[in-house]
Design a protein around this motif. Structure first.
Motif, PDB file in Angstrom:
ATOM      1  N   CYS A   2       9.638  -1.005   0.196  1.00  0.00           N
ATOM      2  CA  CYS A   2       8.682  -0.071  -0.387  1.00  0.00           C
ATOM      3  C   CYS A   2       8.961   0.049  -1.875  1.00  0.00           C
ATOM      4  O   CYS A   2       9.983  -0.429  -2.378  1.00  0.00           O
ATOM      5  N   ASP A  35       0.251  -1.117   1.899  1.00  0.00           N
ATOM      6  CA  ASP A  35      -0.562  -0.552   2.978  1.00  0.00           C
ATOM      7  C   ASP A  35      -0.975   0.900   2.750  1.00  0.00           C
ATOM      8  O   ASP A  35      -1.984   1.359   3.280  1.00  0.00           O
ATOM      9  N   SER A  36      -0.226   1.645   1.966  1.00  0.00           N
ATOM     10  CA  SER A  36      -0.589   3.029   1.682  1.00  0.00           C
ATOM     11  C   SER A  36       0.174   3.492   0.450  1.00  0.00           C
ATOM     12  O   SER A  36       1.140   2.853   0.016  1.00  0.00           O
ATOM     13  N   VAL A 121      -4.069   5.758   3.129  1.00  0.00           N
ATOM     14  CA  VAL A 121      -3.981   4.333   3.412  1.00  0.00           C
ATOM     15  C   VAL A 121      -4.767   3.573   2.340  1.00  0.00           C
ATOM     16  O   VAL A 121      -5.832   4.016   1.914  1.00  0.00           O
ATOM     17  N   THR A 145       4.766   3.531  -2.824  1.00  0.00           N
ATOM     18  CA  THR A 145       3.909   2.534  -2.192  1.00  0.00           C
ATOM     19  C   THR A 145       4.642   2.055  -0.941  1.00  0.00           C
ATOM     20  O   THR A 145       5.823   1.740  -0.996  1.00  0.00           O
ATOM     21  N   ARG A 146       3.931   1.994   0.182  1.00  0.00           N
ATOM     22  CA  ARG A 146       4.610   1.784   1.463  1.00  0.00           C
ATOM     23  C   ARG A 146       4.283   0.436   2.085  1.00  0.00           C
ATOM     24  O   ARG A 146       3.135  -0.011   2.066  1.00  0.00           O
ATOM     25  N   MET A 147       5.302  -0.168   2.651  1.00  0.00           N
ATOM     26  CA  MET A 147       5.136  -1.281   3.570  1.00  0.00           C
ATOM     27  C   MET A 147       5.697  -0.823   4.914  1.00  0.00           C
ATOM     28  O   MET A 147       6.917  -0.692   5.071  1.00  0.00           O
ATOM     29  N   VAL A 153       0.561   2.269  10.200  1.00  0.00           N
ATOM     30  CA  VAL A 153      -0.045   2.490   8.893  1.00  0.00           C
ATOM     31  C   VAL A 153      -1.061   3.615   9.033  1.00  0.00           C
ATOM     32  O   VAL A 153      -2.177   3.417   9.519  1.00  0.00           O
TER      33      VAL A 153
END
Length: 294
Positions: A2, A35-36, A121, A145-147, A153
């Motif tokens: 992330c 992803d989000s 998202v 920022t997310r993985m 998700v």
């Protein structure tokens, strides 16, 4: 994997630019987590509490101000921001407002005098545009920022996580004892709403502060009580803190000038910050707490 960003402004002249600078930093980290995305902004303290709420259904906000006025007996200003809304609630009406909002299936992202949280998202640039993050000012903020690697998700899975007024957390890594810590917190009356381990980290820090610990002491406690690998960046009404686990396998870099303190997962997020060419830049040490407060 992330991406985390954070910015703590030392000079009030930069406050109108906080959202713009944080947005550029967040977008630069897109390939670390597409992803989000989410951001917490600490602006001017309100006369009351700012409730940031979210719904996937825009119709959920129809008639909200009128319904809350009927239930709470006072006028509640409501500012819509895409899938979120910011409500200004008198402090003494907090418990009643929470009950009323939950009854309407609205998700409370955060509560505080200064803090507003927006997360969704999507790519960071799209999330930033939807909420008008560039136009937001304030004293400090954090973003993520997310993985997703361990949970779905979803909006609720995105960071930042807030478990107390004016407190929130973003996290890169994975906690191995979050389920045990979740049970320990529940025994203290502290409950989490998602399966995300980051919310447990947020709840741990806020519970320590509620027990009388300073922000620095709460962050030091994570090194003893939370297992796994993590980089935490946390925000409070007056402060901004960073801690990495003793192994420190997740990338992190900090920069400080007379105008600001900045954190990012990678140096390239600093590229457009004013005065970065003369900043003191360093990698935060493992198992070491860094924090700044006003």
């Amino acid at each position: 994997m992330c991406g985390i960003v954070g910015l703590f402004l030392k000079k009030d002249e930069l406050r109108p630019r906080l959202g713009d600078m944080l947005t550029d930093m967040l977008i630069t980290m897109t390939d670390r987590g597409p992803d989000s995305a989410g951001i917490a902004i600490y602006g001017d303290a309100a006369d009351g509490l700012k409730f940031t709420v979210q719904s996937d259904d825009p119709a959920a906000f129809d008639g909200l101000a009128e319904a809350l006025e009927t239930t709470l007996g006072v006028s509640i200003p409501v500012t819509l921001k895409d899938t979120h809304a910011v409500l200004l609630v008198p402090t003494e009406k907090e418990a009643a407002a929470i009950e009323a909002l939950e009854a309407r299936d609205l998700r409370i992202m955060g509560i505080g005098e200064a803090m507003e949280i927006f997360k969704e998202v999507g790519l960071p640039k799209d999330v930033a545009e939807r909420f008008g993050l560039r136009e937001m000012g304030g004293s400090h903020g954090i973003g993520h920022t997310r993985m997703a690697t361990e949970s779905a998700v979803t909006t609720l899975g995105a960071h930042p996580f807030s478990t107390a007024e004016d407190q929130c957390l973003v996290h890169n890594g994975s906690l191995s004892n979050h389920n045990d810590m979740r049970r320990r917190l529940a025994k203290k009356g502290v409950f989490t709403k998602t399966e995300n381990d980051t919310e447990v980290g947020a709840a741990y820090i806020s519970s320590r502060i509620a027990e009388g610990a300073t922000l620095g002491e709460a962050l030091e406690g994570t090194l003893k009580d939370l297992d796994g690998f993590f980089t935490f960046v946390t925000g409070t009404k007056t402060g901004f803190g960073v801690v990495r686990d003793p192994i420190a396998c997740k990338p992190a870099v900090m920069a400080e000038t007379d105008d600001y303190v900045a954190f990012a997962s990678e140096y390239r997020a600093f590229a457009d910050l004013p005065g970065i060419d003369t900043a003191r830049v360093w990698e935060p040490e493992p198992a070491t707490v860094y924090f700044w407060e006003r």
